[in-house]
Design a protein around this motif. Sequence first.
Motif, PDB file in Angstrom:
ATOM      1  N   ASN A   1      54.927  12.816 -52.804  1.00  0.00           N
ATOM      2  CA  ASN A   1      53.921  14.039 -54.046  1.00  0.00           C
ATOM      3  C   ASN A   1      52.453  13.919 -53.908  1.00  0.00           C
ATOM      4  N   PRO A   2      52.022  13.860 -52.756  1.00  0.00           N
ATOM      5  CA  PRO A   2      50.233  13.866 -52.889  1.00  0.00           C
ATOM      6  C   PRO A   2      50.186  14.572 -54.166  1.00  0.00           C
ATOM      7  N   ALA A   3      48.405  13.777 -54.845  1.00  0.00           N
ATOM      8  CA  ALA A   3      47.785  15.876 -55.612  1.00  0.00           C
ATOM      9  C   ALA A   3      46.788  16.066 -54.907  1.00  0.00           C
ATOM     10  N   ASP A   4      46.901  17.575 -55.366  1.00  0.00           N
ATOM     11  CA  ASP A   4      46.406  18.390 -54.922  1.00  0.00           C
ATOM     12  C   ASP A   4      44.406  18.038 -54.796  1.00  0.00           C
ATOM     13  N   VAL A   5      44.307  18.254 -54.044  1.00  0.00           N
ATOM     14  CA  VAL A   5      42.900  17.647 -53.607  1.00  0.00           C
ATOM     15  C   VAL A   5      41.658  19.280 -53.503  1.00  0.00           C
ATOM     16  N   THR A   6      40.599  18.755 -54.283  1.00  0.00           N
ATOM     17  CA  THR A   6      38.783  19.728 -54.302  1.00  0.00           C
ATOM     18  C   THR A   6      38.403  18.650 -53.575  1.00  0.00           C
ATOM     19  N   ALA A   7      37.176  19.105 -52.777  1.00  0.00           N
ATOM     20  CA  ALA A   7      36.555  18.907 -51.966  1.00  0.00           C
ATOM     21  C   ALA A   7      35.311  19.202 -51.604  1.00  0.00           C
ATOM     22  N   CYS A   8      34.311  18.638 -51.951  1.00  0.00           N
ATOM     23  CA  CYS A   8      33.481  19.279 -51.276  1.00  0.00           C
ATOM     24  C   CYS A   8      32.911  19.494 -49.979  1.00  0.00           C
ATOM     25  N   ASP A   9      32.446  20.419 -49.084  1.00  0.00           N
ATOM     26  CA  ASP A   9      32.156  20.744 -47.446  1.00  0.00           C
ATOM     27  C   ASP A   9      33.601  20.122 -46.614  1.00  0.00           C
ATOM     28  N   SER A  10      34.366  19.059 -47.350  1.00  0.00           N
ATOM     29  CA  SER A  10      35.042  18.932 -46.176  1.00  0.00           C
ATOM     30  C   SER A  10      35.949  17.582 -47.077  1.00  0.00           C
ATOM     31  N   TYR A  11      37.194  17.624 -46.361  1.00  0.00           N
ATOM     32  CA  TYR A  11      38.083  16.410 -47.332  1.00  0.00           C
ATOM     33  C   TYR A  11      39.042  15.584 -45.126  1.00  0.00           C
ATOM     34  N   THR A  12      38.646  14.280 -45.430  1.00  0.00           N
ATOM     35  CA  THR A  12      38.713  13.423 -44.526  1.00  0.00           C
ATOM     36  C   THR A  12      40.786  13.360 -44.532  1.00  0.00           C
TER      37      THR A  12
ATOM     38  N   THR B   1      31.768  23.422 -60.611  1.00  0.00           N
ATOM     39  CA  THR B   1      33.123  23.260 -60.516  1.00  0.00           C
ATOM     40  C   THR B   1      33.355  21.351 -59.836  1.00  0.00           C
ATOM     41  N   THR B   2      34.901  21.076 -60.738  1.00  0.00           N
ATOM     42  CA  THR B   2      34.960  19.862 -59.983  1.00  0.00           C
ATOM     43  C   THR B   2      35.567  19.582 -59.227  1.00  0.00           C
ATOM     44  N   PRO B   3      35.630  19.030 -57.818  1.00  0.00           N
ATOM     45  CA  PRO B   3      33.610  17.967 -58.289  1.00  0.00           C
ATOM     46  C   PRO B   3      32.646  19.204 -58.507  1.00  0.00           C
ATOM     47  N   SER B   4      31.833  18.738 -59.140  1.00  0.00           N
ATOM     48  CA  SER B   4      30.447  19.469 -58.986  1.00  0.00           C
ATOM     49  C   SER B   4      29.587  19.256 -57.650  1.00  0.00           C
ATOM     50  N   CYS B   5      29.217  20.161 -57.039  1.00  0.00           N
ATOM     51  CA  CYS B   5      29.024  19.786 -54.677  1.00  0.00           C
ATOM     52  C   CYS B   5      27.167  20.045 -55.925  1.00  0.00           C
ATOM     53  N   SER B   6      26.764  19.844 -54.204  1.00  0.00           N
ATOM     54  CA  SER B   6      25.370  20.155 -54.885  1.00  0.00           C
ATOM     55  C   SER B   6      25.307  20.675 -52.884  1.00  0.00           C
ATOM     56  N   ALA B   7      23.651  20.885 -53.840  1.00  0.00           N
ATOM     57  CA  ALA B   7      22.939  21.143 -52.847  1.00  0.00           C
ATOM     58  C   ALA B   7      20.989  21.699 -52.144  1.00  0.00           C
ATOM     59  N   GLU B   8      20.983  21.377 -50.822  1.00  0.00           N
ATOM     60  CA  GLU B   8      19.293  21.488 -51.360  1.00  0.00           C
ATOM     61  C   GLU B   8      18.384  22.111 -50.603  1.00  0.00           C
ATOM     62  N   GLY B   9      17.598  22.500 -50.482  1.00  0.00           N
ATOM     63  CA  GLY B   9      16.400  22.785 -49.796  1.00  0.00           C
ATOM     64  C   GLY B   9      14.817  22.783 -50.221  1.00  0.00           C
ATOM     65  N   ASP B  10      14.084  23.402 -49.396  1.00  0.00           N
ATOM     66  CA  ASP B  10      12.659  23.225 -49.426  1.00  0.00           C
ATOM     67  C   ASP B  10      11.761  24.320 -49.376  1.00  0.00           C
ATOM     68  N   PHE B  11      10.637  24.705 -50.008  1.00  0.00           N
ATOM     69  CA  PHE B  11       9.792  25.667 -48.864  1.00  0.00           C
ATOM     70  C   PHE B  11       8.714  24.845 -49.584  1.00  0.00           C
TER      71      PHE B  11
END
Length: 508
Positions: free
Chosen positions: A359-370, A485-495
């Motif tokens: 009965n593993p817990a549900d998982v929420t991951a940013c981008d991917s989960y191993t 969201t939980t977890p909080s996911c981040s992204a970055e760009g630049d100009f």
Amino acid sequence: MKKTYLLSLFLLFSSILTNVYAQSPTCAGANPFCAGGSTFTFPNTTGSASIGSPGCLGSAPNPAWFYIQVSQSGNIDFLLTQGNNAPIYNNQDVDFIAWGPFASPSCVGLYDFPDGNTAVPNNIVACSYSGSPIEAFTIPNTVVGQYYMILITNFSNQAGQITMTQTNDPNVPGVGEADCSILCPLSLGPDVEVCPGTTTILTATIDAASSYVWTSTAAGFVDPGNVQSITVSAPGTYTVVVNKPGCVANSTSSATITIPATPATGTPNDLVQCITNPIFDLTVNTPVVLNGLSGYTISYHNTLLAAQDGTGGLTISNTTNYVGTNGETIYISIEDNNTACILTTSFQLILSPAPTPPNPADVTACDSYTLPVLPANETYHSASGGLPATEIPAGTVITTSQTIYVFSQSAIAGCTSEGDFVVTIITGTPPNPADVTVCGSYTLPALPTGSTYHFASGGAAGTLIPVGTVITTSQVVYVFSQSATTPSCSAEGDFVITVNTAPATPTP
């Protein structure tokens, strides 16, 4: 007047019991009679009418019929008396007639009996009608196995005893002997093979004897006392010596008890099934128990008592599809096809609990989960059922949201359980504002909620550039985006902001 007619007589009398064997007034009921080295005494007959005058007998009142059989060829001398003067019994007239030899006791073909039966050969071997209470006679050339018929009468009609004694020694060459075993035959029966753990009863065929003395070569045997029968289980030769008035003294018989060797059977295994599938194949223990043996029949039973009866007891019929209960004992009967001896053994049925459903817990991951490593008996799958084709190896990187199934298999075949969990992958598009080229300055415009400007990569608070800031020098500006969201996911760009210096205003 009484006359005497004496021929050579073969009188071999089987022992008659004074208190057991009644005299027969008819030939058809003749009793066995014996006279060995000891004197045998029997009651005479009174109150019976004469049956005629066969042979030398002028009359035959109070008849008593006997027969004898020869056990040793040769001459036999006898002494016959009648009387009531114990212990010698020789004060009453005794008369007799004997016929023979015959192949078996016979009332057919007796010369002059009934009276006038003279068409048959004269086979009277001895006869006396004297008034004497003592008669002596010799029977020459007797042959083993032959029979003689004897008629003894009581002329005086007085109650008394008849005695018969062989007077010559049968241990001397040429001397014959009567077979006394036909009078009180003693036997314990044939030798017996007793199955291990069972008993058999040995019974002396002479009953109501005055003594029974038992001995045996069996280890630890104890004389059970003055009993006719004994119950035995140990291997050995058992011997009984019997004494009874009128029978041969110290009559002896033996029987040998043997026990077959215990077969080298194997020990059955306890059988284990999952509690969700309590179906057992009991016959998997058949080759284990037989251990390579042949000539045995195996049957399965619910009780020891039934197993001890082998195939003759109540057996389990559905041995390959048996519905068992946890801790149930199954009994095995191992029956020798030759001796019918039965050995029993047993084993347990064990119902193993199913593994606890994962009965593993549900998982929420940013981008991917191993997928992490699982216990040795668990595997990941893309579908329910635990099929090998749906297995997902541990360590797989999950990049899309989906349900993952965890299948658990215990060491018991068919004992499984299953659980699942949901992997939710949160993905965000990195901010990618266009580069800017301006003259003089550039004012940073407002950003979407969660996005901030920074003068360095990483989104640290110390590098924050507030919206509306006027940029007057060329530089790289980073845009950091943080989800709610939980977890909080981040992204970055630049100009890149390129600020050109405006040319000087011309002076007119």
